[in-house]
Design an enzyme around this catalytic site. Structure first.
Site, PDB file in Angstrom:
ATOM      1  N   SER B 284      13.431 -21.473 -12.446  1.00 33.46           N
ATOM      2  CA  SER B 284      13.061 -22.522 -11.506  1.00 33.46           C
ATOM      3  C   SER B 284      14.189 -23.545 -11.459  1.00 33.46           C
ATOM      4  CB  SER B 284      11.759 -23.189 -11.986  1.00 33.46           C
ATOM      5  OG  SER B 284      11.577 -24.431 -11.352  1.00 33.46           O
ATOM      6  N   ARG B 323     -20.044  16.531   7.347  1.00 39.16           N
ATOM      7  CA  ARG B 323     -18.871  15.638   7.438  1.00 39.16           C
ATOM      8  C   ARG B 323     -19.379  14.241   7.784  1.00 39.16           C
ATOM      9  NH1 ARG B 323     -15.339  18.046  11.074  1.00 39.16           N
ATOM     10  NH2 ARG B 323     -15.502  19.481   9.322  1.00 39.16           N
TER      11      ARG B 323
END
Lengths: 390, 390, 390, 390
Positions: B284, B323
């Site tokens: 940072s 299905r």
């Protein structure tokens, strides 16, 4: 109609112990699994672990033999005050502290110090959870087998019964209803085999001591004593075992749900090919022409709740350091509910398939003009039956 | 510090293909799994299935040998227009209808009619999904092994490095950091073994024809050809296989998450026992004293999303009739995300463990006055290493 | 048949950007929401936040006015390299570090130091996420309105069309199909109102600085500038806002799923009361008598994936201290998927309801001998229409 | 240390009624919510609905006034056999059929036929569920307020107590501990306001008759009588209301989880800034230096289970036709568990925050050399307190 007198069809075993004081237990807690995962069952399992631990420690020369015998002899759930233990559980976020205290009081004298030798609360709860699971899987698999037997009979009997195959809920081409039942059988059998495999391989002893660094010798004795697997190392924060058990239960619940969903669809008034066959159940005084598919609806009511619980067990896997601060403690309720609901679905499914009425004429009528075409039904049914019976 | 040059540490392979046009792909789609489950990989897998089907049909005498050869030769993804296929997929809720049309155009003439012989769209999609999964599991397991190798090195090297054991995030008693790494190794190894077992046993061919009644002979040929398992019967609506794969991925993600969680906790400023060791990452400019545990955070960002997806695969199991109308079609996206996220977690974990900096002095300081006590660390570490290397 | 030309019926806007390189985008990413939550949209939103922040800081006298103007002028996504930013995102578990660096380079000179004044990465990502959400809700609500308009037309037109009411999938008593459509309308309208309410109240600026302790004055300016809500205080680790947004999307997806489920059921060959009416879609060359309910199936394929994602956003709520280590970073992908899938369901639903073919004769035939009985259909339909149009 | 004597700190109200016969009730079912969602509470709520329905029908002239009075007078749960009703519930997948039969027997004679006039089972169960929820929200919101009051006191008292702000579990910059407590307050308050809003707006009467076509006049009377909202139309299969309630509970659970997570982290031995302050709780005989954060762990044990349940309620939304075959019936158990667990988390949180020991010296020591910097703590704390007290 083929009917069964299975354990699945009996009234719920513990009408007063669900989260709703039993009002919905007939739906969510049918069969014998619920009692097997109840508080008393947990208590006995924890005591069994303490007894086995004492014997193991004696074998390793860590505590005197007679202390071990005295401890093991005292490990009878009936002698303990479940309600008092429950109250004190809240003070420790664990039932083991009060249990050990009570067990020490029960054995008294010099023996007291030998209770719970070298163990941590998690050893007892985790091993007990595995024992509870194994004991609950017996009725669960028994009811599953009853469901599969009924599906197998349907598959065999209806090899040549034509029914319309349907994809995306549209009629596609004719097939055999026996094949459809064989697909149900195969799906339940795959999942039940997974559960049975989990029972053998995933249910393992936990005996790592405070931070998992205890020698595995004691664990090996306890594993043999309780007929649990002996793991490579303690699994305090390696939760693949609960996750594996949860997954297999989820698969079984999903297989039952698929069957129930098909039964609901084939029982639609406009389809009329199947009907639940238990007299008096699902009838409506207001609409006497109706018979509700109560067993199938109950299977779905149970199984619909299961996938989220499976996810919850996986979500609880990242457990911190050597014992988690909350995620571990969340598993107990989730696993209990998972077993109860899947067990109930198994009991309902045994009932559903054992009493299913097949209207072969309606099936034929629903073909419209289409030529009956079983395809390779015989071969596939034989494969499904063969795999199940193997 | 031990460091690895693993596949896990390279830049994301497909920065432009995630749900956010790649902005977050570096986090969610690290490593090589994402590309292996992408659209082009799916396309090639579907074509591989069509090719294998053609060869199988020729072997069974259902189509001419030269037609099969011509079809198989045409099954190269590079020759097809992925974007056009994607557009037409929406008109059929399936990519197979446009694919078969395009493949027929590609082979042309009399051969066209022999394409996709006797198959249904689901045969192609399900078998392709299994192929995609198998191909994606290769980099996933490779990155997992890199993570395990790094954990094994930590376990071995730090056998005698004392660290405080912690339960409920409270200091408990000292243990060995090598043992802690061995627990990580064991957890990842258990889950990776589950994934590998799934790869071998659960990834099966689907070749049942329109309603699952096709003779299994063709399926057997295709299975051999594609090196997939040959199932007892079609599994169009028996979804234990996707559920099994999802579960094993969920367990692996959970194991990686546990490691990452521990690293985050041990990297806390107040604990300071571990630090991620890739230069320039997680630094940072505003707060130069800080180094964020970027790899561990990325592992958690990925794995936090996984348990719900596992649950979603189970929720999709009750598929209607021959299905399903929607649940089947929901699996494709869920499984793709599951593999991508778990693959990314594996790549990040290999990186994390391969570059972890261990501050043994700080570990010792954190013991306070407590005597270092490895317990049975050596024995347990050897068991973990032995089980992994077996 | 009533048909609409809605935005829902156009081809997917971003065929190349899903997790599967677009192969399934036609199903999962229909309509305009997907593009609105893509990487470029995120980039512009983050730049909009940086611009608004600069103007707010100038108003508070924290940075010079001309610096604010220069910064705001530079905030055009087209001038930035999305792929490069994506690559660097992985090094920080955040896209803001590389974005700020690139923006500083873009403005150059003394202005650079005024970029991102007093803000933290989370300020930018969270505020951008809210902007992205708001922009994505526009097409989502537009498609939802198209679906509701179509449902309203069906409700009005079919007030007197009798249809069998069905409970537990058994025929119960006759009712009005217009009433059934009004129930659909009412369900979607309730959920859409929730989404719209969330849009107004939950989408708030985040501008708390490194640990949430920044004075709220800057946040108030940014909120006004970006037309977002101004919260009582920063919500870095108070994730009720993402959870609220996710919930409302989940409710909308659930409402669409209910409609699609009913359409699938009423489109069954044996029921035959509804049919999807887009020519060429869902037809099967192999079975020309069949028309698959492709839009309804696609709605279900999308919405089936949503509930788990809603749960995932709630699971990510317990975020540590002043910024979470992983759970926060997991939200970005989950929220993106939630919006894409719900948006796709809205687009598909507009299409589905806008082209639905109603077979009133078949509905009447399915009553059997039962007397048509609309009950209080007129009154209830008027209430639903009135509430929607209010 | 500030301590409270809240309902949250009392022993569990129903040690014998959870899924585990109460063994874990002290953790999962603390406080008064569990009893409010138990079987007896459900029974009374269903009877209240039957009584209100009778009065409404009398007002509409549908049944005689004296019949309504007689029915309402008979609606006392204490006069019914809960266990018998539970048994029969299984035969109908609904508790209403046996309840109506028993109520008819109770009133006897000509009055019997006026019981349950024009209603369907779902009317009674759904309206009762809303009543149960409203009654359970009272103790839940009371315990939540106790938790918020305690957080408000901490915020006010510790305005000037410096504590290190932490992001990604790394020390970032100093802030005020009072601000941290204000963030907790604000998070719980946001979620509690959502729950309270749900209580007012989402809890509505259901009175649509067999297929939802009943005139809304009767519903309006029942709504007024039971003080529930009067919906635009029946919501038999529009499940936005359960989903809204579940979401708000999920948000509240998430807010409590965040607080508990922070407490666990700040209670780490190495951090030492907070400690749970209930004497005798969480102490370990084996390790007397340890005090386990039992209340925080219990909050996490409860709240960890909640997100999946929220997802399950959304998953159950697509309910078929005019009454669902399974998904509706699944809601009862899920909602009961959601309320119990969130209620328990509220009770535990009140206890946790009411007895929290703050070590301001350790907080200051943990700053290292960093200058204490409250930022805009005073202003933000005042905003949080003001919003809560408004």
């Amino acid at each position: 109609m083929p009917t069964d007198s299975t354990s699945g069809s009996r009234a719920p075993a513990r009408p007063s112990s669900s989260t709703s004081d039993g009002l919905f237990d007939g739906i969510y807690a049918r069969g014998d699994v619920a009692a097997a995962v109840g508080g008393r069952a947990w208590l006995q399992a924890m005591l069994d672990v303490e007894g086995a631990l004492a014997r193991a420690c004696a074998r390793e020369g860590l505590i005197p033999d007679d202390a071990a015998e005295a401890i093991a002899a005292a490990c009878r759930a009936g002698d303990f005050d479940l309600a008092a233990l429950a109250r004190e559980t809240a003070d420790h976020a664990s039932p083991v502290v009060p249990l050990v205290r009570a067990l020490r009081e029960a054995v008294g004298g010099d023996t007291a110090e030998h209770v719970h030798h070298g163990a941590t609360s998690q050893d007892v709860v985790d091993t007990a959870a595995m024992l509870v699971a194994r004991r609950a899987l017996d009725p669960l698999l028994r009811d599953s087998r009853a469901a599969m037997d009924a599906a197998a009979r349907l598959a065999d009997r209806h090899r040549a019964t034509p029914v319309m195959g349907r994809t995306l809920l549209q009629q596609a081409v004719p097939m055999s209803f026996g094949l459809k039942a064989a697909v149900w059988l195969n799906a339940v059998a795959d999942a039940a085999a997974w559960v049975a495999d989990t029972r053998t391989r995933a249910l393992a002893v936990q005996m790592g001591g405070p931070v998992g660094a205890r020698s595995p010798a004691v664990a090996a004795h306890v594993a043999r004593d309780l007929d649990l697997a002996d793991p490579v190392m303690p699994w305090h924060t390696n939760r693949a075992r609960p996750a594996g058990l949860a997954s297999s239960l989820g698969a079984l619940a999903g297989a039952f749900a698929k069957v129930a969903q098909d039964v609901v669809l084939m029982s639609q008034t406009e389809v009329g090919e199947l009907r639940e066959g238990v007299a008096g159940r699902g009838e409506s005084s207001a609409m006497p022409h109706k018979r509700n598919p109560v067993a199938a609806v109950s299977v779905i009511a149970c199984t619909e709740r299961v996938p989220a619980l499976v996810g919850a067990v996986f979500a609880a896997m990242p457990q911190e350091h050597e014992r988690a601060a909350g995620r571990w403690q969340s598993e107990w309720g989730t696993m209990t509910d998972l077993m109860t609901l899947t067990g109930s679905a198994a009991a309902w499914s045994a009932d559903l398939l054992g009493h299913l009425e097949v209207d072969a004429e309606r099936m034929r009528a629903n073909l419209g003009g289409a030529d009956p075409d079983p395809g390779a039904a015989d071969e596939l049914i034989d494969r499904a039956l063969g795999a199940y019976r193997a």
